[in-house]
Design an enzyme around this catalytic site. Structure first.
Site, PDB file in Angstrom:
ATOM      1  N   ASP A 105      73.933  36.728 -39.902  1.00 35.34           N
ATOM      2  CA  ASP A 105      74.771  37.743 -40.630  1.00 35.34           C
ATOM      3  C   ASP A 105      75.942  37.926 -40.031  1.00 35.34           C
ATOM      4  O   ASP A 105      76.164  38.282 -38.862  1.00 35.34           O
ATOM      5  CB  ASP A 105      73.987  39.211 -40.572  1.00 35.34           C
ATOM      6  CG  ASP A 105      74.332  40.242 -41.291  1.00 35.34           C
ATOM      7  OD1 ASP A 105      75.532  40.058 -41.607  1.00 35.34           O
ATOM      8  OD2 ASP A 105      73.692  40.787 -42.092  1.00 35.34           O
TER       9      ASP A 105
ATOM     10  N   TYR B 232      83.174  44.149 -47.675  1.00 36.10           N
ATOM     11  CA  TYR B 232      84.247  45.408 -47.573  1.00 36.10           C
ATOM     12  C   TYR B 232      84.794  45.835 -46.342  1.00 36.10           C
ATOM     13  O   TYR B 232      85.341  47.127 -45.947  1.00 36.10           O
ATOM     14  CB  TYR B 232      83.390  46.647 -48.266  1.00 36.10           C
ATOM     15  CG  TYR B 232      82.137  46.589 -48.021  1.00 36.10           C
ATOM     16  CD1 TYR B 232      81.797  47.437 -46.919  1.00 36.10           C
ATOM     17  CD2 TYR B 232      81.004  46.155 -48.659  1.00 36.10           C
ATOM     18  CE1 TYR B 232      80.517  47.440 -46.519  1.00 36.10           C
ATOM     19  CE2 TYR B 232      79.737  46.421 -48.417  1.00 36.10           C
ATOM     20  CZ  TYR B 232      79.349  46.970 -47.249  1.00 36.10           C
ATOM     21  OH  TYR B 232      78.056  46.955 -47.073  1.00 36.10           O
ATOM     22  N   LYS B 233      84.480  45.148 -45.502  1.00 37.03           N
ATOM     23  CA  LYS B 233      84.574  45.287 -44.039  1.00 37.03           C
ATOM     24  C   LYS B 233      86.106  44.834 -43.498  1.00 37.03           C
ATOM     25  O   LYS B 233      87.211  45.220 -44.079  1.00 37.03           O
ATOM     26  CB  LYS B 233      83.613  45.042 -42.929  1.00 37.03           C
ATOM     27  CG  LYS B 233      82.380  45.881 -43.180  1.00 37.03           C
ATOM     28  CD  LYS B 233      81.046  45.624 -42.249  1.00 37.03           C
ATOM     29  CE  LYS B 233      80.126  46.613 -42.816  1.00 37.03           C
ATOM     30  NZ  LYS B 233      78.447  45.987 -42.445  1.00 37.03           N
TER      31      LYS B 233
END
Ligand SMILES: *Cc1c(COP(=O)(O)O)cnc(C)c1O
Length: 423
Positions: free
Chosen positions: A208, A233-234
């Site tokens: 991940d 979105y990070k």
């Protein structure tokens, strides 16, 4: 006159020499006083994304209507996926955008477990993102084939249980899955070494990359990684709830089956055949219609990261996390803060966790009284996220000064009772 603060001078000097400094202007920064250290949870809005949003709504959705599918929407999941591939050391046809990270994880875990009959163990650690553990449990429940989840404990809550993982890798292990950079402590695994160890035991590996992509160099192909998922979105600045990505090594794509067949993953979908037949390649891991608008918003942030270059981003990120840790050694330690991230730069990602018995109150005081946005992770972590595209050394100096003030003046006392729903 007070003499200038040496840390402030150092921060100014480092900002003046920063080769990435100009990227900050490429982001929407409406409130110049707000210090934003949460780019590891939700990246800032690129200016190009704002312009693109207007264009998409008016020129594409508004004017082109259904013709938009022919004109680029249909293959935007793989087209933008190919750009993300360049950030993570993969081939362009090995990455596609779809769904949320949790859902992609589910699809790939079920596919991997079915591919490994006779092996019943799933290995992970207790630093992993909780949603990942929930997904692993539900994959096991769904398959109902006697799989066993082993969640190996970190020795200190900061570092990954590397020795324990190595010791557990044997012929029973179907899949090893870990967060490359862990969300709380920022510990970063040696992706290549653990992938090789898993392969030596005949296990598949799924990483991940949510807290690494766009901040930490990743070489999926060089390490021969089987599977990966990650969030956009990070550090990728794709916007709230933007679709996630998934990676499947090319030679595995035709051998794995998505457990969630749908028309978007079918070969020749517009034949509307009642019998499913998987599309060739990575597209078989799609299920339903892609979220075209939020998907498109991912591209400008990825373009900025590619333009900056991952090595320059990593060099600045390390310099900035070092800056924070040196300040912790210099002053914050004496004010009751503990370092909850690895001291060694090679073993951490782009955020620093500081522990404090009053962490939640301090976090709330930073947000409400000091115009600094960090985040809080239970039970006692303040996370300071560095997004090297727009974080300045002077932001870090300011944050540190405000943290010192909060403790010295006991400003967190009035926030002790606050319990926000989103931290
Ligand atoms: C942020 C994050 C996620 C996000 O999952 P979603 O399903 O996209 O909400 C998943 N895993 C890790 C490690 C994360 O940091």
């Amino acid at each position: 006159m007070t003499s200038p603060d040496p840390r402030e001078l150092r921060a100014q000097g480092l900002d003046a020499q920063d080769p990435l400094a100009a990227f900050r202007e490429r982001f929407v920064i409406d409130d110049p006083e707000l210090i934003y250290l949460d780019g590891n949870s939700l990246g800032r809005l690129p200016r190009a994304s704002r312009a693109l949003a207007d264009k998409l709504i008016e020129e594409q959705w508004g004017a082109r209507l259904i013709r938009g599918w022919e004109e680029g929407w249909m293959f935007s999941p793989e087209r933008i996926g190919a750009k993300i591939a360049a950030l993570i050391g993969a081939q362009p046809d090995e990455v596609i955008l779809a769904d949320a990270t949790s859902i992609n994880l589910f699809k790939l875990v079920v596919a991997a477990l079915r591919y490994q009959p006779g092996r019943s163990t799933l290995l992970t650690d207790n630093l992993n993102f909780p949603s990942d553990l929930y997904v692993l449990e539900s994959a096991i429940k769904l398959l109902d084939a006697g799989h066993q989840l082993k969640v190996l404990p970190s020795p200190d809550g900061i570092h990954g249980p590397v020795d324990e993982i190595q010791a557990q890798l044997d012929e029973r292990v179907a899949l090893l899955t870990l967060s490359h950079t862990t969300f709380k402590s920022s510990y970063t695994y040696d992706l290549a070494a653990l992938t090789a160890a898993a392969h030596a035991a005949g296990a598949l590996v799924l990483w991940d990359l949510s807290h690494s992509a766009g901040a930490v160099p990743i070489e999926l192909n060089a390490a021969d990684v089987d599977l990966a998922v990650g969030c956009t979105y990070k550090y990728l600045c794709g916007g709230p709830g933007a679709p996630a990505f998934l990676y499947v090594r090319r030679d595995l794509q035709e051998r794995l089956e998505s457990p969630l067949q749908g028309w978007m993953g079918r070969a020749d979908m517009f034949a509307f055949d009642l019998q499913y037949a998987a599309h060739a390649g990575i597209r078989r891991f799609l299920t339903g219609t892609p979220a075209v608008l939020s998907l498109a918003m991912i591209e400008p942030g990825v373009d900025l990261l590619l333009e900056a270059g991952i090595d320059a981003l990593r060099a600045k990120s390390i310099a900035q996390t070092e800056f924070l840790i040196e300040a912790w050694e210099g002053s914050l330690r004496d004010l009751g803060f503990a370092l909850h991230s690895p001291r060694e730069p090679a073993w951490r990602g782009s955020h620093i966790s500081l522990g404090h018995p009053k962490a939640l109150g301090i976090d709330q005081a930073l947000i409400h009284a000091m115009k600094v946005i960090p985040d809080f992770r239970a039970p006692d972590n303040i996370r300071l996220g560095i997004a090297p595209l727009y974080t300045r050394f002077s932001d870090l100096h300011e944050t540190l000064s405000r943290l010192e003030k909060i403790i010295r003046d006991d400003l967190h006392a009035e926030y002790r009772q606050t319990t926000p729903t989103v931290t």
